[in-house]
Enzyme design. Structure first.
Site, PDB file in Angstrom:
ATOM      1  N   CYS A  22      49.792  27.972  46.817  1.00  0.00           N
ATOM      2  CA  CYS A  22      50.822  27.093  47.693  1.00  0.00           C
ATOM      3  C   CYS A  22      51.588  26.485  46.564  1.00  0.00           C
ATOM      4  O   CYS A  22      51.079  26.200  45.168  1.00  0.00           O
ATOM      5  CB  CYS A  22      50.300  26.061  48.309  1.00  0.00           C
ATOM      6  SG  CYS A  22      49.185  26.623  49.618  1.00  0.00           S
ATOM      7  N   ARG A  45      53.617  31.386  43.885  1.00  0.00           N
ATOM      8  CA  ARG A  45      52.362  30.854  44.369  1.00  0.00           C
ATOM      9  C   ARG A  45      52.043  31.185  45.688  1.00  0.00           C
ATOM     10  O   ARG A  45      50.862  30.982  46.265  1.00  0.00           O
ATOM     11  CB  ARG A  45      52.445  29.360  44.077  1.00  0.00           C
ATOM     12  CG  ARG A  45      52.836  29.060  42.450  1.00  0.00           C
ATOM     13  CD  ARG A  45      52.830  27.451  42.555  1.00  0.00           C
ATOM     14  NE  ARG A  45      51.506  26.682  42.744  1.00  0.00           N
ATOM     15  CZ  ARG A  45      50.555  26.969  41.912  1.00  0.00           C
ATOM     16  NH1 ARG A  45      50.830  27.261  40.550  1.00  0.00           N
ATOM     17  NH2 ARG A  45      49.414  26.353  42.004  1.00  0.00           N
ATOM     18  N   TRP A  58      50.541  29.568  50.722  1.00  0.00           N
ATOM     19  CA  TRP A  58      49.679  30.878  50.638  1.00  0.00           C
ATOM     20  C   TRP A  58      48.549  30.682  51.622  1.00  0.00           C
ATOM     21  O   TRP A  58      47.585  29.820  51.184  1.00  0.00           O
ATOM     22  CB  TRP A  58      49.145  31.227  49.450  1.00  0.00           C
ATOM     23  CG  TRP A  58      48.471  32.438  49.124  1.00  0.00           C
ATOM     24  CD1 TRP A  58      49.077  33.699  49.212  1.00  0.00           C
ATOM     25  CD2 TRP A  58      47.081  32.690  49.316  1.00  0.00           C
ATOM     26  NE1 TRP A  58      48.057  34.767  49.091  1.00  0.00           N
ATOM     27  CE2 TRP A  58      46.908  34.104  49.100  1.00  0.00           C
ATOM     28  CE3 TRP A  58      46.024  31.993  49.449  1.00  0.00           C
ATOM     29  CZ2 TRP A  58      45.664  34.590  49.145  1.00  0.00           C
ATOM     30  CZ3 TRP A  58      44.841  32.474  49.285  1.00  0.00           C
ATOM     31  CH2 TRP A  58      44.669  33.794  49.093  1.00  0.00           C
ATOM     32  N   ASN A  83      47.990  21.838  48.359  1.00  0.00           N
ATOM     33  CA  ASN A  83      47.606  23.061  47.884  1.00  0.00           C
ATOM     34  C   ASN A  83      46.125  22.880  47.413  1.00  0.00           C
ATOM     35  O   ASN A  83      45.667  21.898  46.850  1.00  0.00           O
ATOM     36  CB  ASN A  83      48.354  23.114  46.344  1.00  0.00           C
ATOM     37  CG  ASN A  83      47.962  24.250  45.422  1.00  0.00           C
ATOM     38  OD1 ASN A  83      47.447  25.269  46.017  1.00  0.00           O
ATOM     39  ND2 ASN A  83      48.171  24.271  44.159  1.00  0.00           N
ATOM     40  N   GLY A  84      45.376  23.952  47.801  1.00  0.00           N
ATOM     41  CA  GLY A  84      43.946  24.033  47.588  1.00  0.00           C
ATOM     42  C   GLY A  84      43.070  24.049  48.946  1.00  0.00           C
ATOM     43  O   GLY A  84      43.692  24.563  49.780  1.00  0.00           O
ATOM     44  N   GLU A 122      43.792  48.984  34.469  1.00  0.00           N
ATOM     45  CA  GLU A 122      44.893  47.949  34.674  1.00  0.00           C
ATOM     46  C   GLU A 122      46.137  48.859  35.182  1.00  0.00           C
ATOM     47  O   GLU A 122      47.067  48.122  36.059  1.00  0.00           O
ATOM     48  CB  GLU A 122      45.335  47.495  33.214  1.00  0.00           C
ATOM     49  CG  GLU A 122      46.735  46.454  33.493  1.00  0.00           C
ATOM     50  CD  GLU A 122      46.771  45.530  34.132  1.00  0.00           C
ATOM     51  OE1 GLU A 122      45.578  44.939  34.998  1.00  0.00           O
ATOM     52  OE2 GLU A 122      47.961  44.942  34.249  1.00  0.00           O
ATOM     53  N   LYS A 140      48.164  47.864  38.652  1.00  0.00           N
ATOM     54  CA  LYS A 140      49.348  47.472  38.825  1.00  0.00           C
ATOM     55  C   LYS A 140      50.055  48.329  40.006  1.00  0.00           C
ATOM     56  O   LYS A 140      50.761  47.871  40.664  1.00  0.00           O
ATOM     57  CB  LYS A 140      50.191  47.957  37.445  1.00  0.00           C
ATOM     58  CG  LYS A 140      50.088  47.049  36.454  1.00  0.00           C
ATOM     59  CD  LYS A 140      50.577  45.564  36.804  1.00  0.00           C
ATOM     60  CE  LYS A 140      49.888  44.600  37.108  1.00  0.00           C
ATOM     61  NZ  LYS A 140      48.904  44.029  36.471  1.00  0.00           N
ATOM     62  N   GLU A 200      48.917  46.925  43.408  1.00  0.00           N
ATOM     63  CA  GLU A 200      49.117  45.843  44.195  1.00  0.00           C
ATOM     64  C   GLU A 200      50.780  45.637  44.635  1.00  0.00           C
ATOM     65  O   GLU A 200      51.119  45.011  45.355  1.00  0.00           O
ATOM     66  CB  GLU A 200      48.714  44.617  43.079  1.00  0.00           C
ATOM     67  CG  GLU A 200      49.587  44.649  41.931  1.00  0.00           C
ATOM     68  CD  GLU A 200      49.079  43.686  40.774  1.00  0.00           C
ATOM     69  OE1 GLU A 200      48.454  42.523  41.314  1.00  0.00           O
ATOM     70  OE2 GLU A 200      48.935  43.776  39.515  1.00  0.00           O
ATOM     71  N   HIS A 216      31.365  62.751  37.690  1.00  0.00           N
ATOM     72  CA  HIS A 216      30.290  62.184  38.447  1.00  0.00           C
ATOM     73  C   HIS A 216      30.549  61.798  39.865  1.00  0.00           C
ATOM     74  O   HIS A 216      29.964  60.906  40.815  1.00  0.00           O
ATOM     75  CB  HIS A 216      29.442  61.163  37.729  1.00  0.00           C
ATOM     76  CG  HIS A 216      28.874  61.427  36.355  1.00  0.00           C
ATOM     77  ND1 HIS A 216      27.886  62.157  36.450  1.00  0.00           N
ATOM     78  CD2 HIS A 216      29.459  61.576  35.144  1.00  0.00           C
ATOM     79  CE1 HIS A 216      27.508  62.425  35.331  1.00  0.00           C
ATOM     80  NE2 HIS A 216      28.589  62.097  34.474  1.00  0.00           N
ATOM     81  N   LYS A 244      50.316  34.222  43.148  1.00  0.00           N
ATOM     82  CA  LYS A 244      50.318  34.314  41.477  1.00  0.00           C
ATOM     83  C   LYS A 244      48.960  33.602  40.935  1.00  0.00           C
ATOM     84  O   LYS A 244      48.311  33.969  40.001  1.00  0.00           O
ATOM     85  CB  LYS A 244      51.522  33.634  40.767  1.00  0.00           C
ATOM     86  CG  LYS A 244      51.491  33.923  39.510  1.00  0.00           C
ATOM     87  CD  LYS A 244      51.895  35.282  39.101  1.00  0.00           C
ATOM     88  CE  LYS A 244      51.753  35.500  37.550  1.00  0.00           C
ATOM     89  NZ  LYS A 244      51.679  36.786  37.248  1.00  0.00           N
TER      90      LYS A 244
HETATM   91  C1  F6R Z   1      47.208  41.351  38.740  1.00  0.00           C
HETATM   92  C2  F6R Z   1      47.147  40.026  38.839  1.00  0.00           C
HETATM   93  C3  F6R Z   1      45.842  39.131  39.134  1.00  0.00           C
HETATM   94  C4  F6R Z   1      45.397  38.189  38.118  1.00  0.00           C
HETATM   95  C5  F6R Z   1      44.175  37.442  38.321  1.00  0.00           C
HETATM   96  C6  F6R Z   1      43.715  36.441  37.349  1.00  0.00           C
HETATM   97  O1  F6R Z   1      48.670  41.632  38.420  1.00  0.00           O
HETATM   98  O2  F6R Z   1      48.123  39.148  38.532  1.00  0.00           O
HETATM   99  O3  F6R Z   1      44.967  40.431  39.204  1.00  0.00           O
HETATM  100  O4  F6R Z   1      45.245  38.874  36.956  1.00  0.00           O
HETATM  101  O5  F6R Z   1      44.340  36.846  39.684  1.00  0.00           O
HETATM  102  O6  F6R Z   1      44.682  35.593  37.176  1.00  0.00           O
HETATM  103  P1  F6R Z   1      44.863  34.606  35.994  1.00  0.00           P
HETATM  104  O7  F6R Z   1      45.019  35.475  34.810  1.00  0.00           O
HETATM  105  O8  F6R Z   1      45.927  33.537  36.372  1.00  0.00           O
HETATM  106  O9  F6R Z   1      43.528  33.925  35.982  1.00  0.00           O
END
Ligand code: F6R
Length: 592
Positions: free
Chosen positions: A2, A27, A72, A98-99, A465, A469, A472, A488, A587
Site C-alpha cells: 500500500c 506498492r 494492496w 499500510n501494514g 531469475e 521474470k 511474474e 532427474h 513492489k
Molecule cells: C521479483 C521481485 C520480488 C522481490 C522480492 C524481494 O521481480 O521483485 O521477488 O525480489 O519481493 O523484495 P526486496 O528485494 O525488496 O526485499
C-alpha cells in the site's frame, strides 16, 4: 504494502496527492482513495479501481490538507467498502494504513460487543479509526497515541480529524517519510510523490510519530516525548522516477543498468576499506532474502565461496525465521533487499540480532527499515525501482556481492584484476544493448505455454531469475533449474513445443551444459542459447542464439540476466500484459 501520501500546506494539495499516488502505485493497485479536510468536514473519495479512476472522480476538487492511499489488499477483498480511507463510526476521523493490524479481530469484537460500535468493512485497518474515536475527548493527539498503545502488528498510519487542522502519522514496521519545504509538508511511503517540491526529508524511525500543524512539524515517540531528527537530502532527482520516453518503467530500468551498476561501485571500488561491515572474527556468512534478492544472494554464495573461501549459506527469509536456525556469534547475517521493507527479511535480521549474530544489509532504498535495523552494510544505489519486476536492483546486488568479495579477499592480485573487470562492465553492458535484438526472438516464442531455463554453477540462480521474470509479468508458467538436474525429472516436460533457454558460458561446466543441450535437442525441444562465445556445438544445437560480451566468471550473471529481462519483457508486452503492475503483486512486500 500500500502507498500513502499526504499534503499539508497553502496550495491545492489534490494534484500533488493524486500524482503522488500514481507514483506509489507500484506498492499496490487494488483500490485507491483520499480524504480532504476542509472547514470541519472530511470528504472521502474512493474507488475500487486504480488511481487513474480516482483522478477522474476527484476532478475539480480542491483542498489544502489531503491524504491519499493506494491499496494492496490483505484483509477483505479489493472493493469500494474496503478501499481506504476508513472512517470512524461517527465519520469524524479518517485514516489510511499500510501494514497489518494483527490483533484487529479482538479489538473489533470488544468495540462491537462492549461499546456498540458498528463496522463497515472487512479490513483490519478500520479498527484504527474506531479506536481513535473511542479514545477521543477533544484532544486528537492524545486519542491517536492511546490508539497506538492498543494495536499490534505493522503499520504506517496517517490520520485526520474533522475538527483539527492537523495531520497525525505513526510508523512501526511500514515506512513513512516526511518532506519539508518552507511551511508546507508532505508525508508518504517513500519520497517519490514530492520530489519536485522538496528533497529535504526526515525518515521516521520505528515507533515514532509525527504531528503536522500550521506552526510546523513535531516528531515524537509513542509516549509523546519530542525527538530531534536530522533532515536528510535525497541524492536523486525527479528524472529518476519518470519514464523518460520508455513505454514502461521496467524497460527504462533495464536500459539504465550500465549506469546503475556504475553507481553501485563508484566511490567504493577504489576505497574498499570504507565498506562499513565489521569483518573481524566472522567465520560464516548467511544471506537472508526473498524473490529476486534471494537469487542475487545465491550468486553471492558462488562468488564468495569460490573466490574468498568463506562458507556461505543462503536462506529464504520466510523459512529462516520460523525454523530455529543454528546460529553462532561468529556468523554474519546479511539481509539482501531492494526495498528494504520486506517483512520476512526484516524479521530474519531481528532474529539474527537476538541470537547475537552480527548483521548487515545489502539494500537499495536508503533509510528503509532493513537498512536502519542493520546499521551497517552496502547501499547498492540503483535509484528508485518502480517496475514491480526487479531488474536493475538485481544487477546492482551482484555488484555488491563482488564488492564484498573484494573486501573479504586476501589476494591483492586477484582483487586488482576483479576491480579492473568491474570497472569495464558498464561498457560491456552498453555493448550488449547496442548489438543484440532480443525482441524478435521473444516475439517468436510469445505463444509458448511453458518455458524452461537452465544453467549450471553461477548461472543456475540466473536461470531461476529468468524464469521468475517471465512468469511474474507474462503469467506464462516457467521453471528455472540447474541443468544437471534436468534428467532427474523435468526432462519429462520437453517436447517440440517446449522452449528451453540455456545459459552457456565458456567455463568449467561448458561441456556439461552442452551435454544437457544435446539431451533436450534429442527430444525435439527448442533451444534458445545465451552464450559468450559462438562454437560449433552451440550453432548446431540452438534454434536461436543471443551473444553476450565476454566477462570474468564472477560477472557473468550481470551480462546473462540482461537478455532474460528483455525476453520476459517483450513476451509480456507482445501478450498485452500490464508490465509495470502485474496482477496480484506489489513492489514492497511489507506484510508476511
Ligand atoms: C521479483 C521481485 C520480488 C522481490 C522480492 C524481494 O521481480 O521483485 O521477488 O525480489 O519481493 O523484495 P526486496 O528485494 O525488496 O526485499
Amino acid at each position: 504494502m500500500c502507498g500513502i501520501v499526504g499534503y499539508f500546506g497553502e496550495r491545492n494539495g489534490m494534484p500533488i496527492v493524486l500524482q503522488g499516488l500514481k507514483r506509489l502505485e507500484y506498492r499496490g493497485y487494488d483500490s485507491a482513495g483520499l480524504v480532504l479536510l476542509k472547514e470541519n468536514t472530511l470528504e472521502i473519495i474512493k474507488t475500487k479501481g486504480k488511481v487513474s479512476e480516482l483522478i477522474a472522480l476527484a476532478n475539480g476538487r480542491e483542498a489544502k490538507i489531503v491524504v491519499g492511499h493506494t491499496r494492496w489488499s490483505t484483509h477483505g477483498e479489493p472493493n469500494y467498502i474496503n478501499a481506504h480511507p476508513h472512517t470512524s463510526m461517527d465519520n469524524s476521523i479518517a485514516i489510511v494504513h499500510n501494514g497489518i493490524i494483527e490483533n484487529h479481530a479482538e479489538l473489533r469484537k470488544e468495540l462491537q460487543e462492549k461499546y456498540n460500535f458498528t463496522f463497515r468493512s472487512q479490513t483490519d485497518s478500520e479498527v484504527i479509526a474506531q479506536l481513535i474515536q473511542f479514545f477521543y475527548k477533544g484532544d486528537f493527539e492524545e486519542a491517536f497515541r492511546k490508539m497506538l498503545t492498543k494495536i499490534e502488528g505493522a503499520f504506517g498510519i496517517v490520520a485526520l480529524h474533522k475538527d483539527h487542522k492537523q495531520i497525525l502519522c505513526a510508523r512501526k514496521g511500514s515506512p513513512l517519510v516526511l518532506g519539508v519545504n518552507n511551511g508546507e509538508f508532505f508525508i508518504a511511503s517513500d519520497p517519490s510523490p514530492f520530489l519536485e517540491y522538496t528533497k529535504e526529508v526526515i525518515y521516521l524511525n520505528e515507533k515514532q510519530m509525527a504531528s503536522i500543524e500550521e506552526t510546523g512539524y513535531k516528531i515524537k515517540d509513542f509516549n509523546g516525548f519530542n525527538i530531534e531528527m536530522e533532515i536528510e537530502t535525497i541524492p536523486f532527482g525527479i528524472e529518476s522516477i519518470q519514464k523518460q520516453g520508455f513505454e514502461h518503467f521496467m524497460l527504462k530500468e533495464i536500459y539504465e543498468q550500465a549506469e546503475t551498476i556504475q553507481n553501485c561501485f563508484r566511490g567504493k571500488i577504489r576505497h574498499i576499506e570504507n565498506i562499513s561491515i565489521k569483518k573481524e572474527n566472522i567465520k560464516r556468512i548467511i544471506f537472508v532474502s526473498c524473490g529476486t534478492s534471494y537469487y542475487a544472494s545465491l550468486v553471492g554464495k558462488y562468488i564468495l565461496e569460490k573466490s574468498s573461501h568463506i562458507p556461505v549459506v543462503v536462506e529464504y527469509a520466510s523459512e529462516f525465521r520460523y525454523r530455529h536456525p543454528m546460529l553462532y556469534p561468529t556468523d554474519l547475517v546479511i539481509a539482501v533487499s531492494q526495498s528494504g521493507e520486506t517483512a520476512d527479511t526484516l524479521e530474519a535480521i531481528r532474529l539474527a540480532k537476538k541470537l547475537s549474530c552480527s548483521v548487515a544489509g545489502i539494500v537499495n532504498v536508503t533509510g528503509s527499515s532493513i537498512a536502519k535495523e542493520c546499521g551497517q552494510g552496502i547501499y547498492v544505489h540503483a535509484g528508485p525501482e518502480i517496475g514491480v519486476a526487479s531488474t536493475k536492483a538485481f544487477t546492482s546486488q551482484i555488484i555488491a556481492m563482488n564488492l564484498l568479495n573484494v573486501y573479504l579477499n586476501k589476494d591483492p592480485y586477484y582483487r586488482a584484476e576483479l576491480i579492473e573487470e568491474l570497472e569495464q562492465l558498464p561498457e560491456k553492458v552498453k555493448a550488449f544493448f547496442k548489438t543484440q535484438d532480443v525482441k524478435a526472438i521473444a516475439e517468436k516464442y510469445k505463444d509458448s505455454k511453458y518455458f524452461m531455463f537452465m544453467g549450471r554453477d553461477i548461472n543456475y540462480p540466473v536461470a531461476m531469475e529468468g524464469a521468475l521474470k517471465l512468469k511474474e509479468i507474462s503469467y506464462i508458467p516457467a521453471e528455472g533449474y540447474p541443468a544437471g538436474e534436468m534428467k532427474h525429472g523435468p526432462i519429462a516436460l520437453i517436447d517440440e513445443n517446449t522452449p528451453t533457454v540455456f545459459l552457456v558460458t565458456k567455463d568449467t561446466v561448458y561441456t556439461k551444459v552442452i551435454s544437457n543441450m544435446e539431451e533436450v535437442k534429442s527430444r525435439k525441444g527448442k533451444i534458445i542459447c545465451i552464450c559468450n562465445e559462438m562454437t560449433e556445438e552451440i550453432e548446431r544445437l540452438s534454434d536461436d542464439i543471443i551473444l553476450i560480451p565476454k566477462v570474468r566468471w564472477e560477472c557473468t550473471p550481470i551480462l546473462n540476466v540482461l537478455p532474460l529481462q528483455l525476453f520476459a519483457y517483450h513476451i509480456a508486452n507482445a501478450n498485452g500484459r500490464e508490465i509495470d503492475q502485474p496482477r496480484n503483486l506489489a513492489k514492497a512486500v511489507s506484510v508476511e
